[in-house]
Design a protein around this motif. Structure first.
Motif, PDB file in Angstrom:
ATOM      1  N   MET A  45       0.839  -1.194   0.000  1.00 29.58           N
ATOM      2  CA  MET A  45       0.000   0.000   0.000  1.00 29.58           C
ATOM      3  C   MET A  45       0.877   1.247   0.000  1.00 29.58           C
ATOM      4  N   GLN A  46       0.413   2.303  -0.659  1.00 31.47           N
ATOM      5  CA  GLN A  46       1.121   3.581  -0.647  1.00 31.47           C
ATOM      6  C   GLN A  46       1.403   3.987   0.801  1.00 31.47           C
ATOM      7  N   SER A  47       2.605   4.466   1.067  1.00 34.71           N
ATOM      8  CA  SER A  47       3.019   4.735   2.444  1.00 34.71           C
ATOM      9  C   SER A  47       2.108   5.731   3.155  1.00 34.71           C
ATOM     10  N   GLU A  48       1.640   6.755   2.457  1.00 35.88           N
ATOM     11  CA  GLU A  48       0.749   7.743   3.086  1.00 35.88           C
ATOM     12  C   GLU A  48      -0.582   7.096   3.473  1.00 35.88           C
ATOM     13  N   HIS A  49      -1.109   6.232   2.621  1.00 41.82           N
ATOM     14  CA  HIS A  49      -2.357   5.533   2.953  1.00 41.82           C
ATOM     15  C   HIS A  49      -2.164   4.647   4.177  1.00 41.82           C
ATOM     16  N   ALA A  50      -1.061   3.909   4.207  1.00 41.21           N
ATOM     17  CA  ALA A  50      -0.783   3.031   5.351  1.00 41.21           C
ATOM     18  C   ALA A  50      -0.644   3.849   6.635  1.00 41.21           C
TER      19      ALA A  50
END
Length: 118
Positions: A45-50
Motif C-alpha cells: 500500500m502507498q506509504s501515506e495511505h498506510a
C-alpha cells in the motif's frame, strides 16, 4: 542554497495524489470530520495511505491527520477519499449544529485549535 527534498515537494504531492488537486464536491470530509480505520494497512500500500490507517486506529479529525502527515489538508482529503472509496476508513461528523441551527461554539473552538496546531 535550497534544502534537500524541498524542491521536489510539488512533484511528490502530484505523485501521491495521482495528479488530483481537489476532492469531489460531495466529499464526506471537512476539517473536523472524524475518521476511523476499518482495516489494517495492506502490503504494498502507498506509504501515506498506510500511515493514515495507523493514525486512525482511534477516531481522528481530518485536520489532525493532516498535521501528523505534514501535508496540506487538501492533499490529505484526497488520500482519505481514496481510502473511503475502498472501504478502508469511515467518516462521521462529531456534531452537526446546535439546536439553534448555528454551529456549535465548542466545535468552532476545536477547529480553531486544530488550525493553530498546523
Amino acid at each position: 542554497m535550497s534544502r534537500p527534498g524541498r524542491d521536489d515537494a510539488p512533484d511528490r504531492l502530484y505523485t501521491v495524489t495521482g495528479g488530483r488537486s481537489r476532492t469531489a464536491p460531495d466529499s464526506p470530509f471537512d476539517l473536523v470530520t472524524l475518521v476511523m480505520a476499518e482495516s489494517a494497512p495492506a502490503p504494498g500500500m502507498q506509504s501515506e495511505h498506510a500511515r493514515i490507517l495507523r493514525i486512525t486506529e482511534h477516531p481522528t479529525a481530518v485536520v489532525e491527520i493532516a498535521a501528523e502527515l505534514r501535508l496540506p489538508v487538501s492533499i490529505t482529503k484526497i488520500l482519505l477519499t481514496d481510502l473511503h472509496d475502498q472501504g478502508r476508513v469511515s467518516a462521521r461528523h462529531p456534531r452537526t449544529a446546535a439546536p439553534s441551527g448555528r454551529p456549535d461554539p465548542d466545535l468552532l473552538e476545536q477547529v480553531l485549535v486544530g488550525l493553530r496546531n498546523l
